[in-house]
Design an enzyme around this catalytic site. Structure first.
Site, PDB file in Angstrom:
ATOM      1  N   SER A 242       0.750  -1.121  -0.057  1.00 41.35           N
ATOM      2  CA  SER A 242      -0.131  -0.074   0.032  1.00 41.35           C
ATOM      3  C   SER A 242       0.661   1.233   0.001  1.00 41.35           C
ATOM      4  O   SER A 242       0.695   2.168  -0.935  1.00 41.35           O
ATOM      5  CB  SER A 242      -1.145   0.124   1.123  1.00 41.35           C
ATOM      6  OG  SER A 242      -0.190  -0.258   2.531  1.00 41.35           O
ATOM      7  N   HIS A 272      -1.830  -8.788   2.213  1.00 39.12           N
ATOM      8  CA  HIS A 272      -1.656  -7.475   2.960  1.00 39.12           C
ATOM      9  C   HIS A 272      -2.767  -7.292   3.650  1.00 39.12           C
ATOM     10  O   HIS A 272      -2.759  -8.123   4.787  1.00 39.12           O
ATOM     11  CB  HIS A 272      -1.425  -6.606   1.574  1.00 39.12           C
ATOM     12  CG  HIS A 272      -0.749  -5.250   2.152  1.00 39.12           C
ATOM     13  ND1 HIS A 272      -0.085  -4.958   3.230  1.00 39.12           N
ATOM     14  CD2 HIS A 272      -0.672  -4.176   1.392  1.00 39.12           C
ATOM     15  CE1 HIS A 272       0.301  -3.877   3.171  1.00 39.12           C
ATOM     16  NE2 HIS A 272      -0.252  -3.182   2.262  1.00 39.12           N
ATOM     17  N   HIS A 318       5.891 -12.407   7.909  1.00 36.63           N
ATOM     18  CA  HIS A 318       6.002 -11.061   7.191  1.00 36.63           C
ATOM     19  C   HIS A 318       7.200 -11.029   6.243  1.00 36.63           C
ATOM     20  O   HIS A 318       8.053 -11.762   6.335  1.00 36.63           O
ATOM     21  CB  HIS A 318       6.048 -10.159   8.642  1.00 36.63           C
ATOM     22  CG  HIS A 318       6.149  -8.737   8.145  1.00 36.63           C
ATOM     23  ND1 HIS A 318       6.879  -7.988   7.577  1.00 36.63           N
ATOM     24  CD2 HIS A 318       5.014  -8.178   7.961  1.00 36.63           C
ATOM     25  CE1 HIS A 318       6.527  -6.805   7.191  1.00 36.63           C
ATOM     26  NE2 HIS A 318       5.274  -6.782   7.701  1.00 36.63           N
ATOM     27  N   ARG A 327       3.269  -4.331  16.921  1.00 29.50           N
ATOM     28  CA  ARG A 327       1.869  -4.026  16.647  1.00 29.50           C
ATOM     29  C   ARG A 327       1.087  -4.938  17.233  1.00 29.50           C
ATOM     30  O   ARG A 327      -0.216  -4.778  17.765  1.00 29.50           O
ATOM     31  CB  ARG A 327       1.533  -3.619  15.263  1.00 29.50           C
ATOM     32  CG  ARG A 327       2.500  -2.452  14.469  1.00 29.50           C
ATOM     33  CD  ARG A 327       2.200  -2.384  12.877  1.00 29.50           C
ATOM     34  NE  ARG A 327       2.568  -3.826  12.259  1.00 29.50           N
ATOM     35  CZ  ARG A 327       2.498  -3.756  11.116  1.00 29.50           C
ATOM     36  NH1 ARG A 327       1.735  -2.796  10.429  1.00 29.50           N
ATOM     37  NH2 ARG A 327       2.856  -4.851  10.435  1.00 29.50           N
ATOM     38  N   ASP A 373      -1.981  -8.237  11.945  1.00 26.96           N
ATOM     39  CA  ASP A 373      -3.281  -8.688  11.609  1.00 26.96           C
ATOM     40  C   ASP A 373      -3.912  -9.995  12.237  1.00 26.96           C
ATOM     41  O   ASP A 373      -5.055 -10.285  12.570  1.00 26.96           O
ATOM     42  CB  ASP A 373      -3.458  -9.138   9.936  1.00 26.96           C
ATOM     43  CG  ASP A 373      -3.158  -7.821   9.197  1.00 26.96           C
ATOM     44  OD1 ASP A 373      -3.570  -6.968   9.414  1.00 26.96           O
ATOM     45  OD2 ASP A 373      -2.355  -8.101   8.380  1.00 26.96           O
TER      46      ASP A 373
HETATM   47  N1  CMX Z   1       1.326 -19.717   6.449  1.00 24.55           N
HETATM   48  C1  CMX Z   1       1.900 -20.765   5.675  1.00 24.55           C
HETATM   49  N2  CMX Z   1       2.978 -20.543   5.112  1.00 24.55           N
HETATM   50  C2  CMX Z   1       3.545 -19.267   5.009  1.00 24.55           C
HETATM   51  C3  CMX Z   1       3.216 -18.419   5.935  1.00 24.55           C
HETATM   52  C4  CMX Z   1       2.279 -18.632   6.872  1.00 24.55           C
HETATM   53  N3  CMX Z   1       1.853 -17.578   7.598  1.00 24.55           N
HETATM   54  N4  CMX Z   1       4.136 -17.341   5.807  1.00 24.55           N
HETATM   55  C5  CMX Z   1       5.149 -17.666   4.527  1.00 24.55           C
HETATM   56  N5  CMX Z   1       4.714 -18.862   4.168  1.00 24.55           N
HETATM   57  C6  CMX Z   1       5.289 -19.698   3.101  1.00 24.55           C
HETATM   58  C7  CMX Z   1       4.991 -18.889   1.965  1.00 24.55           C
HETATM   59  O1  CMX Z   1       3.762 -19.050   1.430  1.00 24.55           O
HETATM   60  C8  CMX Z   1       6.289 -19.384   1.137  1.00 24.55           C
HETATM   61  O2  CMX Z   1       5.780 -20.448   0.510  1.00 24.55           O
HETATM   62  P1  CMX Z   1       6.346 -20.987  -1.123  1.00 24.55           P
HETATM   63  O3  CMX Z   1       7.667 -20.952  -0.971  1.00 24.55           O
HETATM   64  O4  CMX Z   1       5.326 -22.279  -1.167  1.00 24.55           O
HETATM   65  O5  CMX Z   1       5.666 -19.816  -1.759  1.00 24.55           O
HETATM   66  C9  CMX Z   1       7.374 -19.525   2.089  1.00 24.55           C
HETATM   67  O6  CMX Z   1       6.640 -19.769   3.267  1.00 24.55           O
HETATM   68  C10 CMX Z   1       8.372 -18.588   2.254  1.00 24.55           C
HETATM   69  O7  CMX Z   1       7.804 -17.166   2.414  1.00 24.55           O
HETATM   70  P2  CMX Z   1       8.358 -16.082   3.162  1.00 24.55           P
HETATM   71  O8  CMX Z   1       9.745 -15.738   2.358  1.00 24.55           O
HETATM   72  O9  CMX Z   1       8.681 -16.456   4.697  1.00 24.55           O
HETATM   73  O10 CMX Z   1       7.107 -14.843   3.335  1.00 24.55           O
HETATM   74  P3  CMX Z   1       6.982 -13.888   2.053  1.00 24.55           P
HETATM   75  O11 CMX Z   1       7.967 -12.741   2.283  1.00 24.55           O
HETATM   76  O12 CMX Z   1       7.103 -14.388   0.630  1.00 24.55           O
HETATM   77  O13 CMX Z   1       5.705 -13.522   2.371  1.00 24.55           O
HETATM   78  C11 CMX Z   1       3.625 -12.783   3.834  1.00 24.55           C
HETATM   79  C12 CMX Z   1       5.068 -12.856   3.532  1.00 24.55           C
HETATM   80  C13 CMX Z   1       3.272 -12.058   4.755  1.00 24.55           C
HETATM   81  C14 CMX Z   1       3.050 -12.625   2.636  1.00 24.55           C
HETATM   82  C15 CMX Z   1       3.550 -14.565   4.311  1.00 24.55           C
HETATM   83  O14 CMX Z   1       4.313 -14.568   5.469  1.00 24.55           O
HETATM   84  C16 CMX Z   1       1.878 -14.769   4.310  1.00 24.55           C
HETATM   85  O15 CMX Z   1       1.343 -15.210   3.520  1.00 24.55           O
HETATM   86  N6  CMX Z   1       1.308 -14.723   5.707  1.00 24.55           N
HETATM   87  C17 CMX Z   1      -0.043 -14.990   5.691  1.00 24.55           C
HETATM   88  C18 CMX Z   1      -0.668 -13.658   5.378  1.00 24.55           C
HETATM   89  C19 CMX Z   1      -0.685 -12.549   6.123  1.00 24.55           C
HETATM   90  O16 CMX Z   1      -0.765 -12.584   7.582  1.00 24.55           O
HETATM   91  N7  CMX Z   1      -0.631 -11.220   5.540  1.00 24.55           N
HETATM   92  C20 CMX Z   1      -0.505 -10.059   6.446  1.00 24.55           C
HETATM   93  C21 CMX Z   1       0.964  -9.587   6.511  1.00 24.55           C
HETATM   94  C22 CMX Z   1       0.979  -8.282   7.240  1.00 24.55           C
HETATM   95  C23 CMX Z   1       0.114  -6.818   6.254  1.00 24.55           C
HETATM   96  O17 CMX Z   1       0.658  -6.623   5.472  1.00 24.55           O
HETATM   97  O18 CMX Z   1      -0.735  -6.614   6.811  1.00 24.55           O
END
Ligand code: CMX
Length: 435
Positions: A242, A272, A318, A327, A373
């Site tokens: 964002s 996000h 994250h 937070r 979140d």
């Molecule tokens: N549950 C399951 N798997 C997860 C995970 C979770 N909470 N967080 C990361 N992973 C997985 C990823 O999907 C990725 O898998 P693939 O290799 O199969 O694609 C792997 O672990 C590596 O990811 P990462 O480098 O740790 O995380 P990213 O930087 O790519 O993504 C985020 C970060 C937040 C998108 C991810 O942790 C996620 O999807 N979390 C759940 C959704 C969430 O809570 N989002 C809110 C974030 C805060 C915000 O912006 O508001």
């Protein structure tokens, strides 16, 4: 007292000198190497942006102009009888790097209340949205339409010189933030209520009026929650979807309404801001499966079933953070103070004890800890705001603070159009084959 705009007018020439000196001295320094993996990997860790309002440390979490969340809670002016910092004061801090006086904070409350009214056609536009249209889409439509009265767009058409851009940008940013409660309140009442809104109270603060428009101002603890909520969701440095979107679109000299509507569209994604909606859905589904008082084993099994079906555990992980999000901790502290016995709070606490271990064992997520979140939804639910599809709108009201502060500085400092270089996979192969 001195107004925010007057203070900005003093700070801008100094900051221009500061940036000039940095560029003269360090302009040719390298911040690191760019690897091919970073291009394919969502640009993680790529140094690419200037963002002054806040900086994120992977272990410590966010600091707003150098101040942690507890420091902001301590230092920023509060409402009479309140314990949480006022978002007005946080905005002043984000823009100037300085803590405002109580009087200056009150002046911002009054100014935002005075600017809060929506143009009639924007009200009608919201009213015409079907209640089945996601609240974030309605939000984005309304914010886009505010561009009708943009001071910057008009000034630009009239040939305003570049050095003066920041003035009308500032006016638009103040209008934008001021009008968000009226938009959010209208969407909420249209979708979940009878569509009738009370008038705002010009003697009250921003979070009180937001709560009032939503129908919760009789609960003082909810108003306090909104103050804390806006502060902690306001800014998370520049690279998140964002914030970066707002900055990017602003760099094309699209006005702050267009820039922020684009930011909202990014916030509406489930990885996000929409994660706060997803968390509550997930927790509710868990509860319907495992009941009111689940054992740790029940929760473990549920988390594994989520992972095994290829879904993420929402609210965990994250892109930058590597420890529990401060937070999350601020919201946990709020819950311990105001709703320690709430069953959903207890469930979220139980998940917090279990989920990181499982994510570590699963071995994929780089950060097994909860983010912002993971907690917000259960606090809102406790006070009766249990329409989870609406949650990201509150995140959107908050995030405007950080994006607006940076838009003002970008135009004040003459930040250019963003235009990074992209490559095709074919070009990458050609570049390195045989090397
Ligand atoms: N549950 C399951 N798997 C997860 C995970 C979770 N909470 N967080 C990361 N992973 C997985 C990823 O999907 C990725 O898998 P693939 O290799 O199969 O694609 C792997 O672990 C590596 O990811 P990462 O480098 O740790 O995380 P990213 O930087 O790519 O993504 C985020 C970060 C937040 C998108 C991810 O942790 C996620 O999807 N979390 C759940 C959704 C969430 O809570 N989002 C809110 C974030 C805060 C915000 O912006 O508001």
């Amino acid at each position: 007292p001195q107004s925010l705009k007057e203070r900005l007018a003093e700070l801008i020439p100094k900051e221009k000198e500061n940036v000039k000196a940095i560029r003269t001295e360090y302009g040719a320094k390298a911040l690191g190497q760019v690897t091919v993996d970073q291009l394919y990997g969502g640009m993680r860790g790529l140094p690419a942006l200037i963002w002054d309002g806040s900086v994120l440390d992977a272990n410590e979490g966010i600091r707003f102009r150098g101040k942690t969340i507890p420091e902001c809670q301590d230092l920023l002016p509060k409402a009479d009888g309140g314990a949480e910092p006022l978002p007005e004061a946080l905005f002043w801090l984000l823009v100037t790097g300085e803590v405002p006086t109580a009087e200056q904070t009150k002046a911002i409350s009054a100014e935002w209340a005075a600017r809060a009214e929506l143009p009639k056609f924007v009200e009608e536009l919201i009213d015409r949205c079907p209640p089945t249209l996601h609240p974030m889409s309605q939000f984005s439509v309304a914010v886009t339409a505010l561009n009708h009265d943009s001071a910057f767009a008009k000034a630009y058409q009239n040939g305003i010189p570049k050095a003066e851009y920041w003035g009308p940008i500032y006016e638009d940013c103040m209008d934008l933030i001021a009008k968000l409660p009226a938009i959010a309140g209208r969407i909420y009442r249209n979708v979940y209520g009878d569509g009738k809104l009370p008038a705002i109270d010009a003697t009250k603060d921003y979070a009180w009026n937001l709560s009032h428009l939503l129908g919760f101002s009789d609960k003082e603890a909810f108003v306090e929650l909104m103050r804390l909520y806006i502060v902690i969701h306001s800014d998370h440095e520049g690279g998140n979807v964002s914030a970066h979107t707002g900055k990017l679109v602003g760099s094309a000299l699209s006005d702050p309404f267009l820039s922020y509507a684009a930011a909202l569209d990014g916030l509406a994604g489930p990885l996000h801001g929409l994660a706060n909606q997803e968390v509550l859905l997930w927790v509710m589904k868990m509860r319907s499966k495992v009941g009111e008082n689940p054992s740790d084993q029940d929760i473990k099994d549920y988390i594994w079933s989520t992972l095994k079906s290829g879904q993420v555990v929402p609210g965990y992980g994250h892109a930058v953070l590597r420890k529990t999000d401060p937070r999350y901790m601020a919201q946990r502290a709020f819950a311990l103070k105001h709703l320690p016995e709430d069953p959903l709070f207890k469930l979220v606490g139980q998940i917090y004890n279990i989920a990181p271990g499982i994510l570590l064992e699963a071995g994929k997520a780089k950060n097994p800890w909860p983010n912002v979140d993971a907690h917000s939804g259960i606090l809102l639910t406790y006070y009766g705001l249990d329409q989870m599809q609406f949650y990201t709108v509150l995140f959107g009201v908050s995030r405007a603070f950080g994006v607006a502060a940076q838009l003002i500085w970008d135009r004040a400092l003459g930040a250019p159009l963003e235009r990074p270089k992209s490559y095709s996979s074919e070009a990458i192969k050609k570049m390195f084959v045989g090397k």
